[in-house]
Design an enzyme around this catalytic site. Structure first.
Site, PDB file in Angstrom:
ATOM      1  N   ARG A 260      49.302  19.454  12.050  1.00  0.00           N
ATOM      2  CA  ARG A 260      48.764  19.143  13.443  1.00  0.00           C
ATOM      3  C   ARG A 260      47.235  18.870  13.304  1.00  0.00           C
ATOM      4  O   ARG A 260      46.638  19.279  12.455  1.00  0.00           O
ATOM      5  CB  ARG A 260      48.861  20.415  14.047  1.00  0.00           C
ATOM      6  CG  ARG A 260      50.245  21.186  14.399  1.00  0.00           C
ATOM      7  CD  ARG A 260      50.011  22.507  14.772  1.00  0.00           C
ATOM      8  NE  ARG A 260      49.393  22.710  15.945  1.00  0.00           N
ATOM      9  CZ  ARG A 260      49.801  22.391  17.530  1.00  0.00           C
ATOM     10  NH1 ARG A 260      51.133  22.253  17.502  1.00  0.00           N
ATOM     11  NH2 ARG A 260      49.152  22.665  18.533  1.00  0.00           N
TER      12      ARG A 260
ATOM     13  N   HIS B  15      45.435  15.065   1.590  1.00  0.00           N
ATOM     14  CA  HIS B  15      46.384  13.820   2.114  1.00  0.00           C
ATOM     15  C   HIS B  15      46.551  13.115   1.166  1.00  0.00           C
ATOM     16  O   HIS B  15      46.096  12.697   0.253  1.00  0.00           O
ATOM     17  CB  HIS B  15      45.175  13.217   3.170  1.00  0.00           C
ATOM     18  CG  HIS B  15      46.028  12.184   3.963  1.00  0.00           C
ATOM     19  ND1 HIS B  15      46.831  12.306   4.962  1.00  0.00           N
ATOM     20  CD2 HIS B  15      46.159  10.609   3.853  1.00  0.00           C
ATOM     21  CE1 HIS B  15      47.573  11.342   5.419  1.00  0.00           C
ATOM     22  NE2 HIS B  15      47.175  10.377   4.534  1.00  0.00           N
TER      23      HIS B  15
HETATM   24  C1  GAR Z   1      51.251  17.212   0.839  1.00  0.00           C
HETATM   25  O1  GAR Z   1      51.585  16.026   0.195  1.00  0.00           O
HETATM   26  C2  GAR Z   1      49.864  16.737   1.651  1.00  0.00           C
HETATM   27  O2  GAR Z   1      49.396  15.900   1.135  1.00  0.00           O
HETATM   28  C3  GAR Z   1      50.664  16.390   2.938  1.00  0.00           C
HETATM   29  O3  GAR Z   1      51.798  17.156   3.049  1.00  0.00           O
HETATM   30  C4  GAR Z   1      52.419  17.670   1.777  1.00  0.00           C
HETATM   31  C5  GAR Z   1      52.534  19.126   1.789  1.00  0.00           C
HETATM   32  O4  GAR Z   1      53.362  19.562   0.702  1.00  0.00           O
HETATM   33  N1  GAR Z   1      49.850  16.402   4.149  1.00  0.00           N
HETATM   34  C6  GAR Z   1      49.758  15.438   4.874  1.00  0.00           C
HETATM   35  O5  GAR Z   1      50.697  14.461   4.970  1.00  0.00           O
HETATM   36  C7  GAR Z   1      48.637  15.557   6.071  1.00  0.00           C
HETATM   37  N2  GAR Z   1      48.450  14.451   6.940  1.00  0.00           N
HETATM   38  P1  GAR Z   1      53.442  20.952   0.543  1.00  0.00           P
HETATM   39  O6  GAR Z   1      53.867  21.925   1.697  1.00  0.00           O
HETATM   40  O7  GAR Z   1      54.394  21.022  -0.731  1.00  0.00           O
HETATM   41  O8  GAR Z   1      52.020  21.492   0.182  1.00  0.00           O
END
Ligand code: GAR
Length: 203
Positions: free
Chosen positions: A92, A110
């Site tokens: 979010r 990110h």
């Molecule tokens: C991670 O790869 C993070 O970089 C990405 O969500 C994933 C969460 O993984 N975030 C985004 O894309 C933010 N724009 P996790 O729940 O296993 O930590």
């Protein structure tokens, strides 16, 4: 002891990496006090409960506006005297009032080399674009979408045979190292902000 709140929407593998790093003594002087999610079935909540970390779910549907929603989280975090807010797959965009409540005290990870491929699908967007190098970025959160000052970045090659899944998996390995490292630097007061440059004191 610095108090950290981790906000997560999904699997929480980055949360796990942060908890593990703390247990291994790689982040000294800080603890994960609270895990917040916008999804009641987020696996991140289970990971927290397994470690006896407090959890709290804020369901967007129960609030009338994005501002009300974010204000409720901010109030909760302030009541718990949270020092650092760590977004770990929290999908979010934070309202300006949230960012203002924790100036340069909110981090995000990110899965691309920002400013390339911001948004919800960083890995798929990079792959589809055809870049040969991608990576991950830890940055402070400002009011924009993945636009805040960059703390740490690391790159990796994109192979011809990569799929979103294979690339994501390799990026996760980087993330799990980089995020604890960035948090440790912050806790030690080693990140100095000059304009939008984060200068790291390595000594
Ligand atoms: C991670 O790869 C993070 O970089 C990405 O969500 C994933 C969460 O993984 N975030 C985004 O894309 C933010 N724009 P996790 O729940 O296993 O930590």
């Amino acid at each position: 002891m610095k108090k950290i709140a981790v906000l997560a929407s999904g699997n929480g593998s980055n949360l796990q990496a942060i908890i593990d790093a703390m247990e291994q003594g790689k982040i000294k002087g800080a603890e994960v006090k609270l895990v917040v999610s916008d999804k009641k079935d987020a696996y991140a909540l289970k990971r927290a409960q397994q470690k006896n970390i407090a959890t709290k779910t804020f369901l967007p549907a129960e609030f009338t506006s994005r501002e009300d929603y974010d204000q409720a989280i901010v109030t909760y975090l302030q009541d718990m005297q949270i020092d650092l807010v760590v977004l770990a797959g929290f999908m979010r965009l934070l309202a300006p009032l949230f960012v203002a409540a924790f100036p340069n005290r909110i981090m995000n990870i990110h899965p691309s080399l920002l400013p390339a491929f911001p948004g919800a699908c960083g890995v798929a967007d990079a792959l589809a674009y055809g870049v040969k190098v991608t990576g991950c970025t830890v940055h402070f959160v400002d009011e924009g979408m993945d636009t805040g000052p960059i703390i740490l970045q690391e790159s990796l090659p994109v192979y011809d045979h990569d799929t979103v899944e294979s690339l994501q998996q390799r990026i996760h390995v980087l993330e799990h190292r980089l995020y604890p490292q960035a948090i440790a630097l912050w806790v030690q007061g080693k990140i100095k902000l000059e304009g939008r440059r984060c200068l790291i004191d390595d000594n």
